[in-house]
Design a protein around this motif. Structure first.
Motif, PDB file in Angstrom:
ATOM      1  N   THR A 186       0.834  -1.195   0.000  1.00 55.14           N
ATOM      2  CA  THR A 186       0.000   0.000   0.000  1.00 55.14           C
ATOM      3  C   THR A 186       0.872   1.249   0.000  1.00 55.14           C
ATOM      4  OG1 THR A 186      -1.692  -1.182   1.268  1.00 55.14           O
ATOM      5  CG2 THR A 186      -1.848   1.218   1.198  1.00 55.14           C
ATOM      6  N   THR A 187       0.586   2.181  -0.913  1.00 56.36           N
ATOM      7  CA  THR A 187       1.319   3.441  -0.985  1.00 56.36           C
ATOM      8  C   THR A 187       0.341   4.595  -1.186  1.00 56.36           C
ATOM      9  OG1 THR A 187       1.625   3.251  -3.386  1.00 56.36           O
ATOM     10  CG2 THR A 187       3.375   2.361  -1.964  1.00 56.36           C
ATOM     11  N   ILE A 188       0.809   5.785  -0.852  1.00 56.32           N
ATOM     12  CA  ILE A 188       0.052   7.007  -1.114  1.00 56.32           C
ATOM     13  C   ILE A 188       0.714   7.716  -2.278  1.00 56.32           C
ATOM     14  CG2 ILE A 188      -0.711   9.223  -0.184  1.00 56.32           C
ATOM     15  CD1 ILE A 188      -0.627   7.957   2.592  1.00 56.32           C
ATOM     16  N   THR A 189      -0.018   7.899  -3.351  1.00 52.68           N
ATOM     17  CA  THR A 189       0.508   8.536  -4.555  1.00 52.68           C
ATOM     18  C   THR A 189      -0.012   9.962  -4.644  1.00 52.68           C
ATOM     19  OG1 THR A 189      -1.338   7.886  -5.984  1.00 52.68           O
ATOM     20  CG2 THR A 189       0.439   6.271  -5.663  1.00 52.68           C
ATOM     21  N   ALA A 190       0.290  10.635  -5.752  1.00 46.55           N
ATOM     22  CA  ALA A 190      -0.176  12.007  -5.964  1.00 46.55           C
ATOM     23  C   ALA A 190      -1.683  12.057  -6.233  1.00 46.55           C
ATOM     24  CB  ALA A 190       0.583  12.650  -7.116  1.00 46.55           C
ATOM     25  N   GLN A 191      -2.289  10.924  -6.558  1.00 49.55           N
ATOM     26  CA  GLN A 191      -3.721  10.866  -6.801  1.00 49.55           C
ATOM     27  C   GLN A 191      -4.486  11.272  -5.539  1.00 49.55           C
ATOM     28  OE1 GLN A 191      -5.019   6.895  -7.642  1.00 49.55           O
ATOM     29  NE2 GLN A 191      -7.162   7.445  -8.003  1.00 49.55           N
ATOM     30  N   PRO A 192      -5.619  11.971  -5.670  1.00 46.34           N
ATOM     31  CA  PRO A 192      -6.439  12.232  -4.482  1.00 46.34           C
ATOM     32  C   PRO A 192      -6.735  10.929  -3.742  1.00 46.34           C
ATOM     33  CG  PRO A 192      -7.252  13.511  -6.335  1.00 46.34           C
ATOM     34  CD  PRO A 192      -6.199  12.594  -6.888  1.00 46.34           C
ATOM     35  N   THR A 193      -6.380  10.900  -2.461  1.00 46.23           N
ATOM     36  CA  THR A 193      -6.423   9.660  -1.690  1.00 46.23           C
ATOM     37  C   THR A 193      -7.032   9.912  -0.324  1.00 46.23           C
ATOM     38  OG1 THR A 193      -4.401   8.889  -2.790  1.00 46.23           O
ATOM     39  CG2 THR A 193      -5.034   7.770  -0.759  1.00 46.23           C
ATOM     40  N   PHE A 194      -8.076   9.170  -0.011  1.00 46.24           N
ATOM     41  CA  PHE A 194      -8.614   9.203   1.345  1.00 46.24           C
ATOM     42  C   PHE A 194      -7.709   8.356   2.238  1.00 46.24           C
ATOM     43  CE2 PHE A 194     -12.551  10.069  -1.103  1.00 46.24           C
ATOM     44  CZ  PHE A 194     -12.865  11.286  -0.515  1.00 46.24           C
ATOM     45  N   VAL A 195      -7.329   8.932   3.381  1.00 44.53           N
ATOM     46  CA  VAL A 195      -6.421   8.281   4.315  1.00 44.53           C
ATOM     47  C   VAL A 195      -7.153   8.194   5.648  1.00 44.53           C
ATOM     48  CG1 VAL A 195      -4.087   8.258   5.253  1.00 44.53           C
ATOM     49  CG2 VAL A 195      -4.527   9.399   3.073  1.00 44.53           C
ATOM     50  N   VAL A 196      -7.496   6.966   6.063  1.00 40.67           N
ATOM     51  CA  VAL A 196      -8.535   6.770   7.072  1.00 40.67           C
ATOM     52  C   VAL A 196      -8.065   5.880   8.210  1.00 40.67           C
ATOM     53  CG1 VAL A 196     -10.786   5.650   7.443  1.00 40.67           C
ATOM     54  CG2 VAL A 196     -10.419   7.134   5.446  1.00 40.67           C
ATOM     55  N   ASP A 197      -8.325   6.315   9.416  1.00 43.46           N
ATOM     56  CA  ASP A 197      -8.197   5.463  10.602  1.00 43.46           C
ATOM     57  C   ASP A 197      -9.594   5.327  11.197  1.00 43.46           C
ATOM     58  OD1 ASP A 197      -7.579   4.111  12.921  1.00 43.46           O
ATOM     59  OD2 ASP A 197      -5.810   5.314  13.371  1.00 43.46           O
ATOM     60  N   PRO A 198     -10.191   4.138  11.146  1.00 42.61           N
ATOM     61  CA  PRO A 198     -11.581   3.996  11.612  1.00 42.61           C
ATOM     62  C   PRO A 198     -11.738   4.252  13.099  1.00 42.61           C
ATOM     63  CG  PRO A 198     -10.609   1.860  11.145  1.00 42.61           C
ATOM     64  CD  PRO A 198      -9.659   2.883  10.610  1.00 42.61           C
ATOM     65  N   ILE A 199     -10.776   3.818  13.907  1.00 44.82           N
ATOM     66  CA  ILE A 199     -10.750   4.151  15.332  1.00 44.82           C
ATOM     67  C   ILE A 199      -9.299   4.427  15.701  1.00 44.82           C
ATOM     68  CG2 ILE A 199     -11.292   3.489  17.689  1.00 44.82           C
ATOM     69  CD1 ILE A 199     -13.342   1.531  16.674  1.00 44.82           C
ATOM     70  N   ASP A 200      -8.974   5.672  15.901  1.00 39.50           N
ATOM     71  CA  ASP A 200      -7.644   6.023  16.381  1.00 39.50           C
ATOM     72  C   ASP A 200      -7.725   6.119  17.902  1.00 39.50           C
ATOM     73  OD1 ASP A 200      -4.941   6.689  16.159  1.00 39.50           O
ATOM     74  OD2 ASP A 200      -5.401   8.820  16.330  1.00 39.50           O
ATOM     75  N   GLY A 201      -6.984   5.233  18.557  1.00 36.21           N
ATOM     76  CA  GLY A 201      -7.098   5.116  20.004  1.00 36.21           C
ATOM     77  C   GLY A 201      -7.874   3.870  20.387  1.00 36.21           C
ATOM     78  N   THR A 232      10.047   1.164   9.225  1.00 32.79           N
ATOM     79  CA  THR A 232       9.764   0.680   7.879  1.00 32.79           C
ATOM     80  C   THR A 232       8.273   0.714   7.628  1.00 32.79           C
ATOM     81  OG1 THR A 232       9.668  -1.610   8.680  1.00 32.79           O
ATOM     82  CG2 THR A 232      11.797  -0.785   7.895  1.00 32.79           C
ATOM     83  N   HIS A 233       7.907   0.512   6.379  1.00 31.08           N
ATOM     84  CA  HIS A 233       6.495   0.508   5.985  1.00 31.08           C
ATOM     85  C   HIS A 233       6.020  -0.924   5.784  1.00 31.08           C
ATOM     86  CE1 HIS A 233       5.879   4.817   5.405  1.00 31.08           C
ATOM     87  NE2 HIS A 233       7.153   4.842   5.073  1.00 31.08           N
TER      88      HIS A 233
END
Length: 302
Positions: free
Chosen positions: A77-92, A301-302
């Motif tokens: 999984t990578t984040i590119t220049a494309q519009p990308t939703f970056v989501v944490d469903p429950i942080d914490g 690392t990723h």
């Protein structure tokens, strides 16, 4: 970015955040699994919320990419220049399973690998943070209530900024993270000690206070709201910080590297330092904190 209506994305994310919040509040987190170790946990609710969020966003924005914590694949999984939703469903999640009321859904949009929209919602406190690039950021209490029936005003963040002092006057957020051995852990442990130690011994920061909210997104939002002066973290991921980063930036705050000397840091660098908006003193406080780290360097690392 001119082709993306960021305000419309924000409004969609707020609606989804409220739906996610209802799911979180209705859940009974009895089914708990672990990932890397015993403190890196996930629940069925994390997974169910991410499925709902992904489905809603795919329907509304089918051409946008999606990166979520529960569907992330290391090395793939990578984040590119494309519009990308970056989501944490429950942080914490650890807070969530203990009913400790510092957990949230974190919904961000990155464009050109930069945070562009952020929505962070803590359903336990009905507390909403939002931000849109070049449109400002805000905090709202009783956010899910109807207007005129208890809903709080949207308070613009980043106004009337106060100057920052040195570490002795600073309230700083830190987190242990889930990696509890190796050099990254040792860098954190040494730095925490130096921050807390008296200055008379030659290497202490005598920091005003250390706090751990247990949620990267809420730490960032607290910085954006001026409730924290600085937040230092290594080991979290882009979904932990994307939304809060946008909210912080729009409140006059700044995100730099958690490793000394890095005034720029990537969305997926996994090593971050956030400093609140201020009329003066941002760079000076960051540099003073970096001195507490010394020759240490965190590398994830990723």
């Amino acid at each position: 970015m001119a082709d993306v209506d960021l305000q419309a994305v924000h409004d969609t994310l707020v609606s989804i955040a409220f739906e996610a919040g209802r799911m979180i509040l209705a859940a009974n987190p009895t089914s708990i699994s672990t990932k890397m170790n015993a403190v890196d946990i996930v629940t069925e609710t994390d997974q169910a919320v991410e499925r709902m969020v992904a489905a809603r966003l795919q329907s509304a924005y089918p051409s946008f990419a999606f990166v979520g914590e529960e569907t992330y694949q290391a090395g793939v999984t990578t984040i590119t220049a494309q519009p990308t939703f970056v989501v944490d469903p429950i942080d914490g999640t650890t807070n969530f399973v203990h009913a400790f009321p510092n957990a949230c859904v974190s919904l961000g949009l990155a464009v050109d690998r930069q945070p562009a929209v952020g929505v962070v919602y803590n359903p336990f406190q009905d507390l909403l943070f939002g931000g849109v690039r070049a449109g400002g950021s805000y905090m709202q209490r009783n956010a899910s209530l109807a207007a005129g029936q208890g809903q709080g005003p949207r308070v613009r963040l980043g106004q009337g900024l106060r100057p920052l002092g040195d570490l002795r006057a600073a309230l700083v957020a830190v987190e242990w993270g889930s990696q509890r051995d190796g050099e990254n852990f040792e860098v954190k442990a040494r730095t925490f000690r130096r921050l807390a130690a008296a200055r008379e011994n030659g290497d202490g920061g005598m920091v005003g206070g250390l706090r751990s909210l247990g949620s990267a997104a809420l730490n960032l939002c607290a910085c954006a709201a001026g409730q924290l002066d600085l937040y230092w973290e290594g080991g979290c991921y882009a979904w932990d910080v994307a939304a809060g980063w946008c909210i912080l930036s729009e409140a006059g705050g700044r995100m730099v590297s958690g490793n000394p000397g890095g005034w720029e840091t990537a969305l997926d660098s996994r090593v971050y330092m956030a400093v609140r908006g201020a009329s003066s003193g941002q760079e000076e406080l960051v540099e003073e904190f970096w001195k507490m780290i010394g020759d240490g360097k965190m590398d994830y690392t990723h």
